[in-house]
Design a protein around this motif. Structure first.
Motif, mmCIF file in Angstrom:
data_model
loop_
_atom_site.group_PDB
_atom_site.id
_atom_site.type_symbol
_atom_site.label_atom_id
_atom_site.label_comp_id
_atom_site.label_asym_id
_atom_site.label_seq_id
_atom_site.Cartn_x
_atom_site.Cartn_y
_atom_site.Cartn_z
ATOM 1 N N VAL A 1 53.043 40.826 38.818
ATOM 2 C CA VAL A 1 51.679 40.775 39.345
ATOM 3 C C VAL A 1 50.891 39.818 38.456
ATOM 4 C CG1 VAL A 1 49.575 42.039 39.879
ATOM 5 C CG2 VAL A 1 51.814 43.136 40.195
ATOM 6 N N TRP A 2 50.393 38.749 39.049
ATOM 7 C CA TRP A 2 49.641 37.744 38.309
ATOM 8 C C TRP A 2 48.150 38.049 38.411
ATOM 9 C CZ3 TRP A 2 52.228 34.190 35.437
ATOM 10 C CH2 TRP A 2 53.583 33.956 35.752
ATOM 11 N N GLY B 1 43.905 43.162 35.354
ATOM 12 C CA GLY B 1 45.245 43.345 34.827
ATOM 13 C C GLY B 1 45.468 44.704 34.204
ATOM 14 N N VAL B 2 44.523 45.155 33.368
ATOM 15 C CA VAL B 2 44.731 46.430 32.687
ATOM 16 C C VAL B 2 44.671 47.601 33.663
ATOM 17 C CG1 VAL B 2 43.924 45.578 30.469
ATOM 18 C CG2 VAL B 2 42.280 46.585 32.044
ATOM 19 N N GLN B 3 43.812 47.518 34.681
ATOM 20 C CA GLN B 3 43.727 48.618 35.644
ATOM 21 C C GLN B 3 44.972 48.673 36.529
ATOM 22 O OE1 GLN B 3 39.790 49.111 37.606
ATOM 23 N NE2 GLN B 3 39.056 47.604 36.122
ATOM 24 N N ILE B 4 45.450 47.511 36.942
ATOM 25 C CA ILE B 4 46.655 47.476 37.772
ATOM 26 C C ILE B 4 47.866 47.946 36.978
ATOM 27 C CG2 ILE B 4 48.259 45.924 38.951
ATOM 28 C CD1 ILE B 4 45.799 44.313 39.855
ATOM 29 N N ALA B 5 47.990 47.493 35.727
ATOM 30 C CA ALA B 5 49.117 47.916 34.892
ATOM 31 C C ALA B 5 49.116 49.426 34.694
ATOM 32 C CB ALA B 5 49.061 47.199 33.545
ATOM 33 N N GLU C 1 40.726 41.912 50.038
ATOM 34 C CA GLU C 1 41.347 41.132 48.987
ATOM 35 C C GLU C 1 41.233 41.830 47.630
ATOM 36 O OE1 GLU C 1 40.254 37.010 48.950
ATOM 37 O OE2 GLU C 1 40.209 36.895 51.144
ATOM 38 N N ARG C 2 41.233 43.136 47.656
ATOM 39 C CA ARG C 2 41.190 43.946 46.445
ATOM 40 C C ARG C 2 42.179 45.099 46.591
ATOM 41 N NH1 ARG C 2 38.473 40.017 45.866
ATOM 42 N NH2 ARG C 2 36.383 39.827 44.976
ATOM 43 N N TRP C 3 42.618 45.645 45.468
ATOM 44 C CA TRP C 3 43.577 46.742 45.554
ATOM 45 C C TRP C 3 42.869 48.025 45.965
ATOM 46 C CZ3 TRP C 3 41.988 44.582 40.935
ATOM 47 C CH2 TRP C 3 41.447 45.415 39.971
ATOM 48 N N SER D 1 44.945 39.602 43.867
ATOM 49 C CA SER D 1 44.150 39.673 45.092
ATOM 50 C C SER D 1 44.965 40.156 46.283
ATOM 51 C CB SER D 1 43.546 38.293 45.406
ATOM 52 O OG SER D 1 44.568 37.334 45.620
ATOM 53 N N SER D 2 46.284 40.088 46.191
ATOM 54 C CA SER D 2 47.158 40.569 47.267
ATOM 55 C C SER D 2 47.775 41.920 46.943
ATOM 56 C CB SER D 2 48.285 39.559 47.531
ATOM 57 O OG SER D 2 47.767 38.320 47.963
ATOM 58 N N TYR D 3 47.634 42.355 45.698
ATOM 59 C CA TYR D 3 48.160 43.671 45.311
ATOM 60 C C TYR D 3 47.278 44.767 45.908
ATOM 61 C CZ TYR D 3 48.948 47.816 42.451
ATOM 62 O OH TYR D 3 49.196 49.100 42.038
ATOM 63 N N ARG D 4 47.919 45.802 46.448
ATOM 64 C CA ARG D 4 47.191 46.918 47.023
ATOM 65 C C ARG D 4 47.484 48.242 46.314
ATOM 66 N NH1 ARG D 4 44.961 43.285 48.061
ATOM 67 N NH2 ARG D 4 44.488 42.258 50.026
ATOM 68 N N ASN D 5 48.760 48.512 46.091
ATOM 69 C CA ASN D 5 49.149 49.765 45.438
ATOM 70 C C ASN D 5 50.600 49.638 44.985
ATOM 71 O OD1 ASN D 5 50.891 50.598 47.766
ATOM 72 N ND2 ASN D 5 48.903 50.693 48.798
ATOM 73 N N PRO D 6 51.087 50.530 44.118
ATOM 74 C CA PRO D 6 52.456 50.410 43.613
ATOM 75 C C PRO D 6 53.530 50.468 44.696
ATOM 76 C CG PRO D 6 51.163 51.906 42.250
ATOM 77 C CD PRO D 6 50.338 51.618 43.461
#
Length: 442
Positions: free
Chosen positions: A338-339, A177-181, A46-48, A155-160
């Motif tokens: 991505v929320w 948020g900042v790391q995913i962005a 449950e983590r990217w 929690s469902s995001y894995r990669n671009p």
């Protein structure tokens, strides 16, 4: 009949459940830990993909086991999961994986609770809810279902690569948020980042990590967040060796910044015009920590190198001066959101009087309003550090002591046997009418 009786049932085998098990074992208290998946499952699935811990390994660990990494390194999610598995083996935690707890109700006429699980019924004298606060992904009801837009929680995001081609909006400017962005922007996408209120500490200052500064300044021990800051996120990153999050740098990389997300209609997403003030307030928390650190160094005569360049902040991003207040999905080519908006709790299986009108646990340092039920792993359970691995370990020690005290009170009290046919018809006794033997001396 009950398939098993146990003094303490711990629900969840993440960091909270393991810490609880260690302290119960040290006190000789019989217990069982149930985990519906695997140990530390959320870290694995449950983590990217590129997630690392936000604290260095010297800090984010249990006292009894070090990571097999450089103390200043930031462990990957798999390394954290492996660490927790190794810890479970080290303390010989009595864990039963693949068992889901579906219902907990209070017994009538006898101590303890009837616990229904996917593997049978357990009669437990005490129940420790160690499921933490990150249970149900929280997606605000802003964009209605059916909109031609991919909506995904962090929690469902894995990669671009899992996102459709096109621009991406990331809502939430905390650590996730900042790391995913940043990751999505580096993959070649146009990213819009919605920035709300946040704290922005330095990753390192004067040669020490911010986790060290929070420790020596006593901030980990704060018992409650400042008024108005209960839901303020912390923007700090362990990615790429760890770095201070600065929205100026994110803007310079090409990420477009906007304020807090407020509404959606007719294909247009709208933002509050508060980006400038949010960045300004984040800068204020950053500079305030530097001030406190400098004062601490001077007062204690520490030989830590000065770092005047840390106070040099660049000009405010253009988007802060001329804020983006709306984005049209079609015109701006936005295909996914991505929320990174946190989580809600889910205690629908816990049928006890331990919650307020908003469904939040009523407790003091984990001791709930329902006698015999305890919580562990909650944010600010006893201190600011309660959500961290080392923090939950200390909270578990307190909860274990409280359980030991309660067991002592009842050690020489006899309990009468109860005929289930005369007990409450609320589901608190086995349906087959078999006699249940009370615990007796505990």
């Amino acid at each position: 009949m009950y398939s098993q009786e146990i003094d303490v049932l711990v629900v969840g085998a993440g960091q909270a459940g393991l810490a609880m098990s260690e302290h119960l074992s040290e006190r000789g208290i019989p217990h069982l830990v149930l985990e519906r998946y695997r140990i530390a499952e959320r870290w694995r699935t449950e983590r990217w993909d590129s997630l690392v811990a936000n604290g260095p390994t010297w800090h984010d660990r249990f006292p009894g086991l070090e990571f097999d990494l450089d103390p200043d390194a930031f462990a990957s999610k798999e390394q954290v999961a492996d660490y927790l598995l190794a810890y479970a083996e080290k303390i010989a935690a009595p864990i039963r994986c693949g068992v889901e707890v579906t219902s907990v109700v209070k017994n009538i006429g006898q101590p303890g609770f009837r616990v229904e699980t996917s593997d049978g019924i357990i009669n437990a004298r005490y129940v420790v809810v160690a499921t933490g606060a990150f249970q149900q992904p929280l997606i605000p009801a802003v964009i209605p279902d059916g909109t031609e837009l991919m909506q995904i929680h962090s929690s469902s995001y894995r990669n671009p690569q899992q996102l459709p081609a096109g621009a991406v909006v990331v809502v939430g400017a905390g650590s996730s948020g900042v790391q995913i962005a940043d990751e999505i922007q580096k993959s070649g996408r146009q990213v819009y980042l919605s920035v709300g209120q946040h704290e922005r500490p330095p990753r390192r200052y004067r040669g020490r990590d911010f986790a060290w500064w929070l420790g020596v300044l006593g901030k980990w021990e704060a018992s409650s967040p400042p008024s108005g800051a209960e839901h303020v996120t912390i923007a700090v990153s362990g990615a790429n060796g760890g770095h201070t999050v600065d929205f100026r740098d994110l803007a310079a990389s090409g990420i477009r910044l906007a304020g807090r997300t407020v509404s959606f209609s007719n294909g247009t997403l709208r933002f509050a015009p508060d980006l400038g003030s949010n960045i300004k307030n984040g800068d204020a928390t950053y500079l305030s920590l530097l001030d406190e650190a400098d004062e601490y160094v001077l007062r204690n005569g520490l030989d830590l190198p000065e770092e005047p360049e840390a106070r040099i902040l660049g000009p405010c991003p253009e988007d802060a001066m001329n804020p983006v207040t709306k984005l049209n999905l079609v015109d701006d080519g936005i295909t996914s959101i991505v929320w990174a908006t946190g989580f809600a709790v889910d205690y629908s299986w816990l049928h006890v009087d331990a919650f307020d009108e908003n469904g939040r646990p009523k407790h003091q340092r984990g001791v709930s309003a329902e006698l015999g039920v305890y919580f562990l792993g909650l944010p600010w359970q006893s201190r600011r550090g309660s959500s961290f691995i080392w923090g939950v370990w200390h909270d578990a020690k307190y909860v274990a002591d409280q359980i030991l005290i309660q067991r002592g009170y009842l050690a020489d009290v006899p309990f009468r046997q109860v005929n289930p046919t005369t007990a409450s018809p609320s589901g608190n006794v086995p349906a087959d009418g078999a006699e249940v033997t009370a615990f007796g001396a505990l």
